[in-house]
Design a protein around this motif. Structure first.
Motif: not given
Ligand SMILES: C[S@@+](CC[C@H](N)C(=O)[O-])C[C@H]1O[C@@H](n2cnc3c(N)ncnc32)[C@H](O)[C@@H]1O
Length: 452
Positions: A161-167, A213-215, A226-231, A294-299
């Protein structure tokens, strides 16, 4: 400034440094004494108010010393290049350097040769990247060209999670920031408050907002997408930055008084905030609202981290556009973390107005965002200012909030807000600010109630 004034300020800053350092040392000694009985997890450590104040005093005093003691020309040149430090950190995070070093000899470190081979970066290049970070006290060079984690880089080990914040800061956000100067200097764009006329659109050649844009998927050469890495990374990044910057939110608001209340996490993302809060306050119930993707990821996150919460309905995931009427009525809490700062004032008022009709007499809106404080002192301060000779907002200790404010300007024409701006937004939405809860971190809680 006369030499006498300068000397007075420097002496006062050094006195603050000395006194605050003693508080920090006292805390270390207390911690050492307690360590036989309890282990401190650095990821979840919350300072006492005394330690929190000592830390920001030290940081603020370092800023005063930099102003008074260093050569101003050299300081400005250094500041103009400081983005390379951010780039170096980004490279280290992208290549998982902290994890790779953790797998090696902690005492002797890992040679740049060995490290470079493992991560695919030429030896002298990764050595220079890491030395840049070592000079900023992130990682350590234990002997020439041999690197190891230090107390700072160690927190990145096995911390996705912290690495993702930096990326996330280093990908689309960084690219967008390169267009901020020309966007602000453009006679038309500088007047715009629209979320669709920002440096972000200019840098990424798009007409749509950041989240849309992210989606949008990326088209590959063979026509597939392919999905964006940001998403894929954004939700994790929110969770990570929440853990890094906002942990005190769970302790500095009286959640324990809410019993088995329902917390509606509006724009809750993957539900990182609610997930952590649910572990601390086992009676609270949660509704996490966000866009369907986003809720798909939340699940996925909740199924991994707290599957029972979904199964027994303690946590519900509800697709909802926060510009439309709030579907959950009479909840005790409508919470928004890192939402309002994404939007210009006009949109924030709409988001608040969409919640207001759902609020009952015991409902409150809790906004977890930075509360901006100016550097100067004023006679109408709502927040206790830092001691002399520090800037009222502790200067260096407030830099991250200011940088995030510019990040919001860059991406959304959004902003971090101060007490008066929160009051004005509340008023326009038929609400009032009940209290600003000063938390022991970068993010505070602004509580709003119905205005009538
Ligand atoms: C900066 S993130 C914060 C996420 C979460 N509150 C947290 O702190 O982890 C902003 C969130 O707002 C969501 N969002 C953006 N526009 C939205 C809309 N119109 N309705 C609901 N959610 C939206 C995004 O999908 C994203 O999850």
């Amino acid at each position: 400034m006369s030499i006498k004034d300068r000397a007075t300020r420097l002496r006062a800053a050094i006195t603050l440094l000395t006194e605050a350092s003693e508080i920090v040392i006292q805390h270390w000694e207390d911690e050492e004494r307690d360590s036989s009985t309890k282990e401190v997890d650095r990821n979840f450590f919350i300072p006492s108010y005394e330690l929190f104040n000592a830390r920001r005093t030290i940081q603020g005093a370092m800023g005063v010393c930099a102003e008074l003691v260093l050569d101003p020309r050299a300081r400005l040149m250094e500041m103009a290049a400081v983005y390379y430090e951010a780039r170096a950190l980004h490279i280290a995070a992208e290549a998982r350097v902290a994890d790779v070093l953790d797998s090696g000899d902690h005492e002797k470190g890992m040679s740049a040769d060995d490290l470079g081979r493992r991560i695919g970066i030429k030896e002298h290049k990764i050595a220079r990247v890491l030395r840049t970070l070592c000079s900023a006290h992130v990682f350590q060079e234990v002997s020439y060209n041999h690197f190891a984690n230090n107390v700072v880089s160690q927190v990145l080990v096995a911390n996705d999670p912290l690495r993702a914040g930096i990326l996330v800061m280093g990908w689309a956000n960084y690219t967008a920031s390169t267009k901020l100067p020309e966007t602000l200097l453009d006679p038309v764009k500088t007047q715009s408050e629209s979320a669709l006329q920002t440096a972000f659109q200019a840098a990424h050649g798009t007409q749509v907002g950041y989240f849309e844009w992210m989606e949008e998927p990326i088209k590959r050469n063979d026509g597939s997408t392919q999905p964006k890495r940001e998403l894929a990374t954004f939700g994790l990044a929110m969770w990570g930055s929440g853990r890094a910057m906002g942990w005190p939110l769970y302790y500095d608001y009286p959640w324990q008084n809410l019993g088995s209340a329902t917390v509606v996490d509006v724009g809750g993302g993957v539900g990182g905030f609610s997930l952590e809060l649910s572990k601390i306050h086992s009676n609270l119930k949660f509704v996490i609202e966000d866009r369907p993707a986003v809720l798909k990821q939340a699940e996925t996150v909740w199924n991994q981290q707290a599957p029972a919460a979904l199964q027994i309905g303690r946590t519900k995931l509800l697709p909802h556009d926060f510009f439309t009427d709030q579907p959950v009525k009479n909840a005790e809490v409508y919470h928004m973390r890192y939402i309002m700062h994404d939007w210009p004032d006009e949109d924030c008022v709409k988001i608040l107005q969409a919640i207001r009709p759902a609020m009952g007499p015991n409902s409150r809106i809790l906004i977890s965002d930075a509360v901006m404080i100016p550097t100067c002192r004023s006679s109408t301060e709502t927040v206790t200012p830092a001691p002399y000779p520090l800037p009222a907002n502790y200067g260096f200790a407030h830099r991250f909030q200011n940088m995030r404010d510019l990040n919001m300007l860059t991406l959304f024409n959004g902003r971090e807000r101060g007490p008066d701006e929160w009051k004005e937004l509340a008023r326009k939405a038929g609400l009032r600010v009940e209290k600003i809860w000063e938390c022991r971190g970068y993010v505070w809680i602004t509580e709003m109630r119905k205005g009538d």
